[in-house]
Scaffold this active site. Structure first.
Site, PDB file in Angstrom:
ATOM      1  N   SER A  44      25.180 -13.292  31.165  1.00 52.13           N
ATOM      2  CA  SER A  44      24.620 -11.835  31.731  1.00 52.13           C
ATOM      3  C   SER A  44      23.379 -11.664  31.314  1.00 52.13           C
ATOM      4  O   SER A  44      22.677 -12.387  30.563  1.00 52.13           O
ATOM      5  CB  SER A  44      25.823 -11.125  31.770  1.00 52.13           C
ATOM      6  OG  SER A  44      25.760 -10.090  32.623  1.00 52.13           O
ATOM      7  N   ASN A  45      23.205 -10.011  31.545  1.00 51.80           N
ATOM      8  CA  ASN A  45      21.993  -9.523  30.826  1.00 51.80           C
ATOM      9  C   ASN A  45      22.303  -8.177  30.411  1.00 51.80           C
ATOM     10  O   ASN A  45      23.275  -7.519  30.537  1.00 51.80           O
ATOM     11  CB  ASN A  45      20.873  -9.508  31.952  1.00 51.80           C
ATOM     12  CG  ASN A  45      21.500  -8.917  33.354  1.00 51.80           C
ATOM     13  OD1 ASN A  45      21.749  -7.708  33.537  1.00 51.80           O
ATOM     14  ND2 ASN A  45      21.709  -9.912  34.307  1.00 51.80           N
ATOM     15  N   ARG A  46      21.176  -7.346  30.008  1.00 48.57           N
ATOM     16  CA  ARG A  46      21.679  -6.092  29.526  1.00 48.57           C
ATOM     17  C   ARG A  46      21.546  -5.005  30.407  1.00 48.57           C
ATOM     18  O   ARG A  46      21.733  -3.809  30.049  1.00 48.57           O
ATOM     19  CB  ARG A  46      20.350  -5.654  28.607  1.00 48.57           C
ATOM     20  CG  ARG A  46      20.152  -6.735  27.348  1.00 48.57           C
ATOM     21  CD  ARG A  46      18.850  -6.428  26.418  1.00 48.57           C
ATOM     22  NE  ARG A  46      19.023  -7.589  25.325  1.00 48.57           N
ATOM     23  CZ  ARG A  46      19.322  -7.580  24.122  1.00 48.57           C
ATOM     24  NH1 ARG A  46      20.485  -6.671  24.026  1.00 48.57           N
ATOM     25  NH2 ARG A  46      19.198  -8.564  23.523  1.00 48.57           N
TER      26      ARG A  46
END
Length: 407
Positions: free
Chosen positions: A213-215
């Site tokens: 995923s990402n932030r």
């Protein structure tokens, strides 16, 4: 423009342990630009003093309609005529009974009876009182008479046990009031428009317990959904799992992966007027997600995961555009304008919102943002550093003002 800005709001406070929460509701309304005046029942003054409300609002508090220095000034009628929105919070069983039966024996109830403004009722009482057939009959009468009644919360009551009848939290009350007011205000900038907003960072499964995923926190997308609803739109929010509250009046759809997001957006695109792709879509996913949790090998060897590109949602939707207005986002850490300009062209969006997430206070997880707005053939516009809701409003105001918004 906030729907509460410069609005004349009268808050009627009746006597109950929840009376102090009216202060918090009033404070939130004032922060959004409303001018608030308060009318109190005699019982309410036993819980919170009129001076407290007067100090908070900067306005005189009406308790006794016979106390006036102007013989030509009828207190309750003057307040009723001034009122554009009337909120009863907390509304006790006694106040509800009086209003349902048209009784007017003090300044608060005479003001309620005299005003033609929309009236909103926020009940708060013991759970047995709330469930009493007489109270339910009175609440039904209020609804029949055109008043708007918010359902009470279930939780710990003053008596020490849990039940239905607790006053909702101030933020929930203001969100509900806002959505009710939007429904009563047809001439808003996005009235009649179907707006689709995506939010959050997509999750690409490695195995049943791990993902790529990402932030992204989803805060920007949720702010856009809230702002669009406040501007009168019918809003659907497609989001990955977050801990954020869903904005009042917004339909929620939950997805996980980029593929699920593409399916959900594609299914709704033909009936969408405005698409705002604020979600942070993972660029890659594992070629093969394991069916079982991947265990560490006994020899502690490195693990290699083969990745493949996820679908490009904007490029997939671009050929399907008819009258839709599409807003894309670009989170960059270098060469902001050059990278954003390429994305504006390649994705064929009508408006691109670019931000440099390497800067403090900008981008992921925070409550503030600073963006640059790019449109084909026009100069870029940089916003100041401000709340994400303020940025969302600027984005949508730009859309409304754009010459391409003509359907």
């Amino acid at each position: 423009m906030d729907i509460w800005n410069e609005r004349h709001v009268t808050v009627v406070v009746s006597g109950g342990i929840a009376s102090y929460k009216a202060l918090l509701v009033i404070r939130q309304l004032m922060k959004r630009g409303a001018t608030v005046r308060v009318a109190m029942t005699a019982h309410a003054t036993e819980f919170v003093t009129p001076l407290t409300f007067q100090t908070l609002t900067g306005q005189p508090v009406v308790v006794d309609e016979f106390t006036t220095s102007d013989p030509h000034h009828v207190v309750h009628v003057a307040l009723a005529d001034w009122t554009e929105t009337l909120v009863m919070v907390p509304a006790t069983a006694n106040l509800i009974a009086k209003v349902a039966n048209g009784l007017a024996d003090d300044a608060a109830t005479t003001t309620i009876l005299a005003t033609t403004a929309p009236k909103f009722v926020i009940p708060a009482m013991n759970s047995h009182m709330y469930a009493n057939p007489a109270t339910q009959r009175n609440l039904d009468q209020l609804t029949t008479d055109g008043l708007h009644v918010m359902a009470p919360a279930t939780g710990l009551l003053a008596e020490g046990y849990a039940g239905r009848g607790r006053l909702p939290e101030p933020a929930e009350i203001v969100a509900w009031l806002t959505d009710q007011l939007i429904q009563l205000t047809p001439a808003l900038p996005l009235s009649g428009q179907n707006v689709l907003v995506t939010a959050g960072g997509t999750r690409e499964a490695i195995d049943p317990v791990r993902y790529i995923s990402n932030r992204s926190s989803g805060k920007m997308g949720y702010a856009v959904a809230q702002a669009a609803r406040e501007m009168g739109a019918t809003v659907t929010l497609i989001s990955t799992p977050t801990h954020l509250p869903v904005p009042a009046g917004v339909q929620m759809v939950t997805v996980n992966s980029a593929a699920e997001l593409l399916t959900a957006v594609s299914a709704r695109f033909s009936t969408t007027d405005l698409l705002v792709m604020a979600a942070a879509v993972s660029d890659y996913r594992p070629v093969n997600a394991a069916d079982e949790k991947i265990k560490k090998p006994a020899n502690h060897a490195n693990l290699t995961i083969e990745l493949t590109e996820t679908p490009d949602i904007l490029k997939t939707l671009a050929p399907q555009k008819t009258t839709q207005y599409v807003v894309g986002f670009a989170a960059e850490t270098q060469h902001l304008l050059a990278n954003a300009q390429r994305k504006l062209t390649s994705k064929k969006v009508d408006l691109l919102v670019a931000n440099d997430v390497s800067k403090a206070g900008v981008g992921f997880n925070g409550d503030t943002n600073q963006v640059t707005l790019l449109r084909p053939g026009q100069d870029s516009v940089k916003t100041p550093l401000q709340s994400k809701l303020a940025v969302a409003r600027t984005i949508l105001e730009t859309v409304v003002a754009d010459q391409a918004w003509r359907h």
